[in-house]
Design a protein around this motif. Structure first.
Motif, PDB file in Angstrom:
ATOM      1  N   LEU A 143     -27.613 -23.946  38.390  1.00 34.89           N
ATOM      2  CA  LEU A 143     -27.914 -22.871  39.341  1.00 34.89           C
ATOM      3  C   LEU A 143     -26.656 -22.362  40.034  1.00 34.89           C
ATOM      4  N   ASP A 144     -25.654 -23.218  40.182  1.00 29.66           N
ATOM      5  CA  ASP A 144     -24.414 -22.852  40.860  1.00 29.66           C
ATOM      6  C   ASP A 144     -23.313 -22.380  39.917  1.00 29.66           C
ATOM      7  N   ASP A 145     -23.593 -22.334  38.614  1.00 26.53           N
ATOM      8  CA  ASP A 145     -22.571 -22.021  37.611  1.00 26.53           C
ATOM      9  C   ASP A 145     -22.788 -20.604  37.078  1.00 26.53           C
ATOM     10  N   PRO A 146     -21.829 -19.688  37.297  1.00 26.21           N
ATOM     11  CA  PRO A 146     -22.015 -18.318  36.816  1.00 26.21           C
ATOM     12  C   PRO A 146     -22.039 -18.200  35.290  1.00 26.21           C
ATOM     13  N   ALA A 147     -21.605 -19.227  34.578  1.00 26.03           N
ATOM     14  CA  ALA A 147     -21.625 -19.208  33.117  1.00 26.03           C
ATOM     15  C   ALA A 147     -22.938 -19.770  32.561  1.00 26.03           C
ATOM     16  N   ARG A 148     -23.883 -20.047  33.455  1.00 24.97           N
ATOM     17  CA  ARG A 148     -25.188 -20.556  33.017  1.00 24.97           C
ATOM     18  C   ARG A 148     -26.293 -19.744  33.663  1.00 24.97           C
ATOM     19  N   LEU A 149     -27.395 -19.673  32.962  1.00 25.93           N
ATOM     20  CA  LEU A 149     -28.563 -18.932  33.412  1.00 25.93           C
ATOM     21  C   LEU A 149     -29.743 -19.890  33.455  1.00 25.93           C
ATOM     22  N   VAL A 150     -30.468 -19.873  34.558  1.00 23.98           N
ATOM     23  CA  VAL A 150     -31.704 -20.647  34.652  1.00 23.98           C
ATOM     24  C   VAL A 150     -32.799 -19.690  35.104  1.00 23.98           C
TER      25      VAL A 150
ATOM     26  N   GLY B  80     -29.708 -21.196  29.723  1.00 28.22           N
ATOM     27  CA  GLY B  80     -28.732 -20.668  28.782  1.00 28.22           C
ATOM     28  C   GLY B  80     -27.334 -20.861  29.309  1.00 28.22           C
ATOM     29  N   SER B  81     -26.361 -20.758  28.417  1.00 29.05           N
ATOM     30  CA  SER B  81     -24.969 -20.918  28.835  1.00 29.05           C
ATOM     31  C   SER B  81     -24.056 -20.042  27.988  1.00 29.05           C
ATOM     32  N   LEU B  82     -22.883 -19.803  28.534  1.00 26.42           N
ATOM     33  CA  LEU B  82     -21.838 -19.049  27.837  1.00 26.42           C
ATOM     34  C   LEU B  82     -20.714 -19.990  27.457  1.00 26.42           C
ATOM     35  N   THR B  83     -20.109 -19.738  26.305  1.00 26.87           N
ATOM     36  CA  THR B  83     -18.913 -20.466  25.896  1.00 26.87           C
ATOM     37  C   THR B  83     -17.924 -19.475  25.316  1.00 26.87           C
ATOM     38  N   GLY B  84     -16.648 -19.880  25.366  1.00 27.83           N
ATOM     39  CA  GLY B  84     -15.598 -19.104  24.742  1.00 27.83           C
ATOM     40  C   GLY B  84     -15.110 -17.981  25.644  1.00 27.83           C
ATOM     41  N   PRO B  85     -14.234 -17.224  25.116  1.00 32.71           N
ATOM     42  CA  PRO B  85     -13.646 -17.383  23.791  1.00 32.71           C
ATOM     43  C   PRO B  85     -12.652 -18.546  23.737  1.00 32.71           C
ATOM     44  N   THR B  86     -12.456 -19.066  22.536  1.00 32.77           N
ATOM     45  CA  THR B  86     -11.489 -20.139  22.303  1.00 32.77           C
ATOM     46  C   THR B  86     -10.594 -19.738  21.142  1.00 32.77           C
ATOM     47  N   ALA B  87      -9.539 -20.509  20.912  1.00 32.11           N
ATOM     48  CA  ALA B  87      -8.651 -20.219  19.785  1.00 32.11           C
ATOM     49  C   ALA B  87      -9.403 -20.339  18.463  1.00 32.11           C
TER      50      ALA B  87
ATOM     51  N   SER C  76     -19.876 -16.589  23.262  1.00 31.45           N
ATOM     52  CA  SER C  76     -21.181 -16.895  22.686  1.00 31.45           C
ATOM     53  C   SER C  76     -22.144 -17.269  23.798  1.00 31.45           C
ATOM     54  N   ALA C  77     -23.386 -16.917  23.614  1.00 29.53           N
ATOM     55  CA  ALA C  77     -24.442 -17.331  24.530  1.00 29.53           C
ATOM     56  C   ALA C  77     -25.338 -18.312  23.779  1.00 29.53           C
ATOM     57  N   THR C  78     -25.616 -19.442  24.412  1.00 34.70           N
ATOM     58  CA  THR C  78     -26.471 -20.452  23.800  1.00 34.70           C
ATOM     59  C   THR C  78     -27.733 -20.611  24.623  1.00 34.70           C
ATOM     60  N   LEU C  79     -28.867 -20.477  23.965  1.00 38.32           N
ATOM     61  CA  LEU C  79     -30.138 -20.769  24.595  1.00 38.32           C
ATOM     62  C   LEU C  79     -30.292 -22.289  24.496  1.00 38.32           C
ATOM     63  N   VAL C  80     -30.073 -22.963  25.605  1.00 39.75           N
ATOM     64  CA  VAL C  80     -30.011 -24.425  25.628  1.00 39.75           C
ATOM     65  C   VAL C  80     -31.404 -25.046  25.575  1.00 39.75           C
ATOM     66  N   SER C  81     -32.320 -24.525  26.384  1.00 39.83           N
ATOM     67  CA  SER C  81     -33.677 -25.065  26.378  1.00 39.83           C
ATOM     68  C   SER C  81     -34.656 -24.014  26.877  1.00 39.83           C
ATOM     69  N   ILE C  82     -35.862 -24.103  26.363  1.00 34.96           N
ATOM     70  CA  ILE C  82     -36.933 -23.201  26.773  1.00 34.96           C
ATOM     71  C   ILE C  82     -38.246 -23.947  26.604  1.00 34.96           C
TER      72      ILE C  82
ATOM     73  N   HIS D 149     -22.652 -12.745  20.449  1.00 32.00           N
ATOM     74  CA  HIS D 149     -23.848 -13.206  19.756  1.00 32.00           C
ATOM     75  C   HIS D 149     -24.530 -14.280  20.600  1.00 32.00           C
ATOM     76  N   ALA D 150     -25.773 -14.548  20.242  1.00 31.91           N
ATOM     77  CA  ALA D 150     -26.548 -15.592  20.901  1.00 31.91           C
ATOM     78  C   ALA D 150     -27.019 -16.568  19.831  1.00 31.91           C
ATOM     79  N   GLU D 151     -27.159 -17.826  20.231  1.00 29.89           N
ATOM     80  CA  GLU D 151     -27.596 -18.839  19.282  1.00 29.89           C
ATOM     81  C   GLU D 151     -28.559 -19.811  19.948  1.00 29.89           C
ATOM     82  N   VAL D 152     -29.342 -20.454  19.118  1.00 31.13           N
ATOM     83  CA  VAL D 152     -30.312 -21.443  19.580  1.00 31.13           C
ATOM     84  C   VAL D 152     -30.501 -22.436  18.441  1.00 31.13           C
ATOM     85  N   THR D 153     -30.804 -23.674  18.786  1.00 31.91           N
ATOM     86  CA  THR D 153     -31.140 -24.654  17.762  1.00 31.91           C
ATOM     87  C   THR D 153     -32.602 -25.038  17.918  1.00 31.91           C
ATOM     88  N   ALA D 154     -33.201 -25.405  16.804  1.00 33.84           N
ATOM     89  CA  ALA D 154     -34.592 -25.852  16.802  1.00 33.84           C
ATOM     90  C   ALA D 154     -34.734 -26.906  15.711  1.00 33.84           C
ATOM     91  N   TYR D 155     -35.614 -27.837  15.927  1.00 34.13           N
ATOM     92  CA  TYR D 155     -35.902 -28.817  14.880  1.00 34.13           C
ATOM     93  C   TYR D 155     -36.553 -28.109  13.701  1.00 34.13           C
TER      94      TYR D 155
END
Length: 158
Positions: A55-62, A77-84, A90-96, A126-132
């Motif tokens: 909730l306190d991190d501007p690179a994350r969304l709740v 959700g969270s943001l990462t990058g850019p990196t070398a 990238s935006a990652t949908l961490v949990s829903i 881009h955005a990404e998500v993982t699922a079983y």
């Protein structure tokens, strides 16, 4: 239940107990039934700290799904990058998770739409998500939202 009966909004500190309960529902319903290496107690043991930090991190969304004053779902959700190595943001949908009784209200679709809008505003390319893979309902849900398989993780028990 209609879409007007649920509200999708930014989560607040007072939502943390409901967010933890939603996360516990996700772990019990998804990871806990599909992956024996998942600690199904993680939300109870660590969820409150994790959501408070997010909730306190501007690179994350709740986001919270509210019905009759109760949190009945969430998205993180969270943001990462850019990196070398990957020079894009990238935006990652961490949990829903949305409680089963509230899924017909399109709350999940609305959570993903809000997440994707947030990701675009943050400059994600881009955005990404993982699922079983065994969670065919989740895979179909994400595909309907425009996600497509890019990688496959294979596991061998030892």
């Amino acid at each position: 239940m209609t879409g007007r009966q649920v509200i999708v909004r930014r989560a607040r500190a007072e939502d943390i107990p409901g967010l933890v309960a939603s996360s516990a529902g996700l772990f019990a319903e998804d990871g806990g039934t599909r992956d024996s290496s998942v600690n199904v107690d993680w939300p109870r043991e660590h969820g409150a700290r994790s959501f408070a930090a997010a909730l306190d991190d501007p690179a994350r969304l709740v986001l919270a799904v509210e019905h009759d004053g109760q949190v009945v779902g969430h998205l993180m959700g969270s943001l990462t990058g850019p990196t070398a190595k990957r020079p894009v943001t990238s935006a990652t949908l961490v949990s829903i998770h949305v409680r089963p009784g509230h899924r017909r209200a399109r709350a999940g679709d609305r959570l993903v739409e809000e997440f994707l809008d947030w990701a675009r505003r943050q400059g994600a390319e881009h955005a990404e998500v993982t699922a079983y893979s065994a969670n065919t309902d989740a895979v179909r849900f994400y595909e309907r939202s425009g996600f497509a398989a890019m990688t496959v993780t294979l596991r061998q028990p030892l």
